[in-house]
Design an enzyme around this catalytic site. Structure first.
Site, mmCIF file in Angstrom:
data_model
loop_
_atom_site.group_PDB
_atom_site.id
_atom_site.type_symbol
_atom_site.label_atom_id
_atom_site.label_comp_id
_atom_site.label_asym_id
_atom_site.label_seq_id
_atom_site.Cartn_x
_atom_site.Cartn_y
_atom_site.Cartn_z
ATOM 1 C CG HIS A 35 -2.045 -1.016 1.118
ATOM 2 N ND1 HIS A 35 -1.951 -2.255 1.710
ATOM 3 C CD2 HIS A 35 -3.229 -0.999 0.462
ATOM 4 C CE1 HIS A 35 -3.058 -2.960 1.467
ATOM 5 N NE2 HIS A 35 -3.847 -2.219 0.692
ATOM 6 C CG HIS A 41 -2.265 0.048 -3.969
ATOM 7 N ND1 HIS A 41 -2.988 -0.887 -4.684
ATOM 8 C CD2 HIS A 41 -3.153 0.623 -3.090
ATOM 9 C CE1 HIS A 41 -4.253 -0.893 -4.268
ATOM 10 N NE2 HIS A 41 -4.371 0.026 -3.308
ATOM 11 C CG HIS A 70 -7.234 4.442 -2.616
ATOM 12 N ND1 HIS A 70 -6.324 4.489 -3.647
ATOM 13 C CD2 HIS A 70 -7.213 3.149 -2.167
ATOM 14 C CE1 HIS A 70 -5.795 3.295 -3.829
ATOM 15 N NE2 HIS A 70 -6.310 2.463 -2.936
ATOM 16 C CG ASP A 71 -4.718 2.554 0.261
ATOM 17 O OD1 ASP A 71 -5.520 2.553 1.212
ATOM 18 O OD2 ASP A 71 -4.694 1.676 -0.608
ATOM 19 C CG ASP A 118 -8.478 -0.573 -3.325
ATOM 20 O OD1 ASP A 118 -7.253 -0.370 -3.460
ATOM 21 O OD2 ASP A 118 -9.011 -0.773 -2.213
ATOM 22 C CD GLN A 134 -4.937 -13.891 -3.814
ATOM 23 O OE1 GLN A 134 -5.467 -13.298 -2.891
ATOM 24 N NE2 GLN A 134 -4.559 -13.286 -4.930
#
Length: 890
Positions: free
Chosen positions: A634, A638, A674-675, A785, A838
């Site tokens: 992050h 990213h 956003h992060d 995202d 996953q």
């Protein structure tokens, strides 16, 4: 003095001493109020000290001489006056003050001395003003009337001597009976004592005693304290039943309403008589003597009724019975009124104690509003016996809404909750009554909601209302200055302890809840102030931490990027940012910033919003700098990849034409921001580690922090890329940015995606509907995202390794710092489960989202195809892990 000691006067006093009965009778008949007042004045101010070892001999001699010449108080005064005399303080302990000297209320020694309780229990267990020692000093019947006593009054209800004896005997006996009840304070025991005395006076077969009560509408009624009891009934038997009679209905109701006695020889001839009780019990009522009981203000406080005279002419009550009954009740009414006042004072004492407990809560709990409101609600529910309590906290930013609601049911009083709950699903009708009280700032008391026609919502949904609420009491909670409503307290359905039925709230309930609201307002205001201070301190701590780590992009670096951007910004085709399969691994950091500027240029954002290149370059570099480099996944890369996926959706997915320029601007800023300042840990870790961020936000902790950080950069000098927007455009853009960043919290995505999927599945999505567009923007944020799951397999596998590295580092922290076992996702010892996890992630989170977007635009299909392809790879790898051929990602 000579006149006082004359021989004739001495002989007269001696004769009076020898004829006590005549002396007593003469005083009763002839003494005026002035004489009694003079006697009191004489006793209070001029009484001589009693003989004691402290008195000097000459003082004792003088006292002895005075006692031999002065009339004895007990021989002249009635028992009640003697009672007062016995309770006067002795001048041996309280000396008369000198003329002109102010009277001292209490001496220092008396202040330190323990005081005897005003109210004690006698040998029978009844509350009284007098102790047993005091009772021993009161002249008994024999000492007042002589050993013979009254010839016809003490036969326990018999009739042998009823009506006999002189008027003096009757008065003496009556006063004895009054004296017997004068100090009683327990209403139930007092009523039973009155019953015993009435039985001794008039000798009837059955007795009833009713007291006056009032309902919440101030309507009077009568409730029985004794009903149809006979001679020999115990206190427990007499007070076991409770009957309620209407005012001015029947014989008892008529007497209560008119205040006039009734002496009925034949009950069945009186139209007011109700024979139903006789039919049920089989008892035959013949004669009735019913009299009102009045207090000192001549107000009716009760009704006493005697049935069936045991003996006498035709079994009827005589005029003398009525006179004796009335005379006794004249005194008993005052005593009963005093007992009721004491009962009321005890109730008020308990109420005040509850209010004191509430006041203590204000100082005991100031850190958490939920805990404070739970204590308040629990106290008020237990005291007022309501079914539920709801506290609405007003929203300072909105006139017509509440920021939070706290609700507690009576059944929850005994529960211990691990975490207090603030928000609650409260029905619309609850909210509407609370809103009404908030707007009017006046309390609201509704006896029956189903019958109240003042409010339109009552008739709109009557079935829903009647199933939940019948009686309702609602009052505003004001601030300390009482000029603003900060909340509303609402109680519903007052429960009757005896029957369990719902009844209306009365005026006492209103007054107590209003008093409660005062304390509640102080508590809420203090707690909110404390929370504000705590949040400010936490925010300051976070801000200092952020500022110590980050700094805005250097001007020199910004100028270099600006020069490069003006001269040579690579095209979107050469950078490959139009492709859904784009990978940033081959780009340098500088190239990623140039690619970001290219996105803004190709989306016409620079031109449409007149962005300065200087501000845009500075902002991009500041955003990049405010991502922590040590975080494995992050980080800035990213954020850049998320923005590239949004750019591809808008351009290659052909969604830009369906969105406004402001929406496109908000989405691009949100994807890049956003992060911001991500710490490499999730919301769960932030909460469990008691990080200061957890005190700032109750949910979506990191997402709120990302948005706040985004605002900080946008408002920093040199980074104001929104400066050309109007005020309304600026507010709308920030709102969309906030909702878009918060949408990246997968917990919120799971809550909202069902509605979006249903709209698109049923072809009900309306582009003109702002709520639908907001849902779409949120889904686009999530799709971008997690878009790494759609990349070519080599890229997807490499990104998965970065994600696993970050997760495993958090798991190590949880073991080391929190002493907890991490989940499989964070546990490096469970890395062999990554492929299967996953597969589960793709099935639960990704597939349906990309299917829906592909359904909206066929040009978004590459996202779905890439996701499905990677699922096959992860499925194969999971099978190999189960066979032990590989370990996790290797």
């Amino acid at each position: 003095m000579d006149d006082r000691c004359s021989p004739e006067r001495e002989r007269m006093e001696a004769w009076l001493d020898d004829h006590l009965e005549f002396t007593h009778s003469y005083f009763i008949r002839k003494a005026s109020r002035e004489m009694v007042n003079a006697w009191f004045a004489e006793r209070v101010h001029s009484i001589q000290p009693s003989a004691s070892k402290e008195n000097p001999p000459q003082q004792r001699a003088h006292q002895s001489s005075a006692d031999s010449t002065a009339p004895s108080a007990s021989t002249i005064l009635p028992p009640t006056v003697s009672l007062l005399d016995s309770r006067c303080p002795s001048p041996a302990t309280v000396s008369s003050p000198a003329p002109g000297t102010p009277t001292r209320k209490i001496s220092a020694s008396e202040f330190d001395r323990p005081l005897r309780p005003i109210v004690v229990k006698d040998s029978e267990g009844s509350l009284t003003f007098l102790s047993d020692a005091d009772r021993d000093t009161v002249p008994l019947r024999g000492s007042v009337m002589g050993e013979g006593g009254v010839s016809g009054g003490g036969n326990g209800g018999g009739c042998a001597g009823t009506g006999s004896g002189s008027g003096g005997d009757r008065c003496a006996r009556l006063l004895e009976l009054v004296k017997d009840v004068s100090s009683h304070l327990d209403v139930t025991a007092l009523c039973h004592k009155i019953f015993l005395h009435i039985n001794e006076l008039i000798a009837a077969d059955r007795y009833s005693l009713f007291l006056v009560g009032e309902d919440s509408c101030n309507r009077k009624f009568l409730v029985s304290r004794l009903f149809d009891v006979a001679e020999g009934s115990t206190l427990e038997e007499s007070s076991s039943s409770c009957i309620r009679l209407e005012w001015n209905k029947g014989i008892v109701g008529h007497v209560a309403a008119t205040g006039q006695p009734l002496n009925i020889r034949n009950a069945y001839e009186d139209p007011r008589f109700n024979a139903e009780v006789d039919l049920i019990t089989g008892y035959k009522t013949q004669s009735i003597l019913c009299l009102p009981i009045k207090n000192h203000r001549d107000e009716v406080v009760g009704v006493a009724q005697a049935i069936n005279k045991k003996c006498g002419e035709d079994g009827a009550f005589t005029d003398q019975d009525e006179k004796d009954f009335s005379a006794y009740l004249a005194f008993s009414g005052i005593v009963l009124h005093n007992a009721q006042l004491y009962e009321t004072s005890q109730l008020e004492n308990r109420r005040n104690q509850v209010l004191l407990d509430l006041a203590s809560l204000i100082f005991e709990e100031q850190q958490c509003l939920e805990v404070l409101l739970r204590k308040f609600a629990g106290t008020i529910l237990s005291f007022m016996q309501a079914q539920a309590c709801t506290v609405f906290i007003t929203d300072e930013d909105s006139m017509n809404s509440f920021s939070s609601v706290f609700h507690m049911e009576n059944e929850e009083l005994g529960e211990v909750l691990d975490a207090p709950k603030r928000d609650c699903d409260v029905s619309q009708i609850n909210y509407m009554y609370g809103q009404y009280v908030k707007n009017t700032m006046q309390p609201l008391n509704i006896a029956d909601v189903t019958k109240d026609q003042r409010f339109p919502w009552t008739s709109e949904n009557p079935d829903h209302t009647s199933n939940q609420i019948k009686s309702l009491l609602c009052t505003p909670i004001r601030n300390g200055k009482k000029d603003k409503v900060i909340g509303v307290c609402q109680l519903v359905n007052k429960m009757d302890e005896a029957s369990g039925s719902v009844r209306a709230f009365n005026r006492n309930d209103e007054q107590f809840l209003e008093a409660f609201a005062i304390f509640c307002g102080l508590g809420i205001q203090n707690t909110q102030m404390y929370e504000t201070v705590e949040r400010a301190m936490a925010k300051q701590e976070v801000t200092l931490e952020v500022l110590s780590y980050h700094a805005s992009a250097a001007e020199e670096e910004s100028r270099e990027l600006q020069v490069t951007a003006v001269t040579t910004v690579p095209s979107a085709q050469s950078l490959g940012i139009l492709d859904f399969s784009f990978s940033d691994f081959d780009l340098s950091d500088t190239e990623t910033t140039l690619a970001t500027i290219r996105m803004f240029v190709d989306l016409n954002l620079v031109q449409n919003f007149q962005m300065k290149y200087t501000s845009l370059c500075q902002w991009v570099l500041s955003v990049k700098k405010n991502y922590r480099k040590h975080v494995a996944y992050h980080n800035w890369r990213h954020a850049f990849n998320t923005a590239q996926s949004m750019f591809a959706l808008l351009k290659s997915g052909r969604l830009q034409n369906n969105l406004s320029d402001l929406e496109v601007l908000a989405l691009m800023i949100a994807t890049l921001s956003h992060d911001l300042d991500h710490r490499g840990v999730n919301n769960s870790y932030i909460q469990r580690s008691d990080h200061p961020l957890a005190q700032l936000y109750c949910h979506s902790t990191m997402e709120h922090h990302h948005f706040d950080h985004c605002l900080m950069i946008l408002n920093s000098p040199g980074n104001q890329i929104l400066s050309s927007l109007s005020l309304d455009e600026y507010k709308a853009t920030l709102k969309m940015i906030e909702r878009a960043i918060l949408a990246t919290d997968l917990a919120l995505y799971m809550k909202r995606r069902g509605e979006f999927f249903e709209l698109t599945k049923n072809s009900q999505f309306v582009w003109e509907d702002e709520h639908h567009r907001d849902l779409l923007r949120s889904m686009l944020m999530t799709a971008c995202d997690i878009s790494a799951i759609t990349k070519p397999w080599p890229v997807q596998k490499r990104i998965a390794e970065l994600v696993a590295t970050e997760f495993f580092e958090q798991g190590d922290k949880e073991r080391r710092e929190l002493n907890i076992e991490p989940s499989d996702l964070m546990n490096r010892e469970k890395r062999d489960k990554i492929p299967s996890m996953q597969v589960s992630f793709i099935d639960a989170i990704c597939t349906q989202l990309y299917e829906t977007l592909a359904g909206m635009s066929e040009y978004c299909s590459p996202l779905l195809e890439g996701c499905q392809t990677n699922r096959q790879h992860w499925k194969r790898l999971a099978e190999e892990c189960e066979k032990g051929l590989v370990n996790g990602l290797v």
